[in-house]
Design a protein around this motif. Structure first.
Motif, short mmCIF file in Angstrom:
data_model
loop_
_atom_site.label_atom_id
_atom_site.label_comp_id
_atom_site.label_asym_id
_atom_site.label_seq_id
_atom_site.Cartn_x
_atom_site.Cartn_y
_atom_site.Cartn_z
N ARG A 190 0.82 -1.21 0.00
CA ARG A 190 0.00 0.00 0.00
C ARG A 190 0.85 1.26 0.00
O ARG A 190 0.45 2.30 -0.50
CB ARG A 190 -0.93 0.01 1.22
N LYS A 191 2.06 1.17 0.54
CA LYS A 191 2.94 2.33 0.57
C LYS A 191 3.57 2.59 -0.80
O LYS A 191 3.74 3.73 -1.21
CB LYS A 191 4.04 2.13 1.61
N VAL A 192 3.90 1.51 -1.49
CA VAL A 192 4.66 1.61 -2.74
C VAL A 192 3.77 1.82 -3.95
O VAL A 192 4.12 2.55 -4.88
CB VAL A 192 5.53 0.34 -2.93
N HIS A 193 2.59 1.18 -3.98
CA HIS A 193 1.74 1.21 -5.15
C HIS A 193 0.63 2.25 -5.02
O HIS A 193 -0.12 2.25 -4.06
CB HIS A 193 1.12 -0.17 -5.39
N SER A 194 0.56 3.12 -6.00
CA SER A 194 -0.42 4.20 -5.95
C SER A 194 -1.75 3.77 -6.55
O SER A 194 -1.82 2.94 -7.46
CB SER A 194 0.10 5.43 -6.71
#
Length: 230
Positions: A190-194
């Protein structure tokens, strides 16, 4: 709907390869949009959409959710019609606190106002021959909403798309053995993928416009064949 189904028709039903077109189940890119509002404000939010019946493995879902909730505070919403009692009994069986889950009976046109408010859409299809041609609508709707997927291995076509384009996380049956690593991967995802990248993929590959263009090409080829024969 899938390359698996096409291969099944070719290999076992003597169908001709060039007569089979693949059009996955698509969604309305105007109806499903990204939202910054969260349904659960403080917890990791999961959403399970649609009928469970004999098609989806609620036991695996709740078992996974219980493991997840042990490591990070989470909640799950079931958007479901007519199975409220069944879901409640299953949640009780897994000793889930009533505050950890919700069940809402909503109309189809209301789903768009819910699924874009979650961290993940979750579903685990049961194993079976049907999965060769399985491409549920909720995949397009979730990704158009910018929400990644948590699921299991389904078919070669879907598994490859999810892996190649980082559309979500596939959970194996032995997830409890490496639950700490899994939780880290999930949170990192969730942090890496927008949300914008997930929607961009869906608009290009799973939107109504994509399906319309596919159908247009098929009808154009059929019309060309008709005139050539004349």
């Amino acid at each position: 709907l899938t390359r698996d189904a096409r291969n099944e028709l070719i290999n076992n039903f003597n169908q001709i390869d060039n007569k089979i077109n693949i059009i996955p189940t698509c969604g309305d890119h105007n109806q499903f949009q990204i939202s910054d509002n969260k349904y659960f404000q403080k917890e990791l939010g999961l959403c399970h959409v649609g009928t469970i019946g004999t098609r989806y493995d609620i036991d695996f879902t709740l078992n996974f959710f219980k493991t997840l909730n042990t490591n990070i505070k989470s909640k799950i919403l079931f958007l479901n019609k007519n199975e409220r009692k069944f879901i409640i009994n299953k949640c009780k069986h897994y000793n889930l606190d009533e505050s950890d889950y919700e069940i809402k009976d909503v109309e189809y046109f209301e789903i768009q106002n819910y699924i874009n408010r979650f961290d993940f859409i979750i579903f685990f299809p049961k194993k079976g021959y049907y999965t060769k041609g399985f491409f549920p609508t909720k995949i397009a709707e979730s990704l158009l909403s910018g929400v990644p997927i948590i699921t299991n291995k389904i078919n070669i076509h879907l598994d490859k798309i999810i892996s190649d384009y980082d559309l979500g996380i596939k959970i194996s049956s032995d997830f409890q053995k490496n639950s700490e690593v899994l939780i880290k991967d999930l949170l990192n995802f969730r942090k890496v993928h927008s949300s914008q990248n997930l929607r961009k993929f869906a608009v290009s590959n799973l939107s109504i416009n994509f399906a319309i263009n596919k159908y247009d090409n098929i009808y154009s080829e059929l019309l060309d064949e008709k005139w050539i024969k004349k």
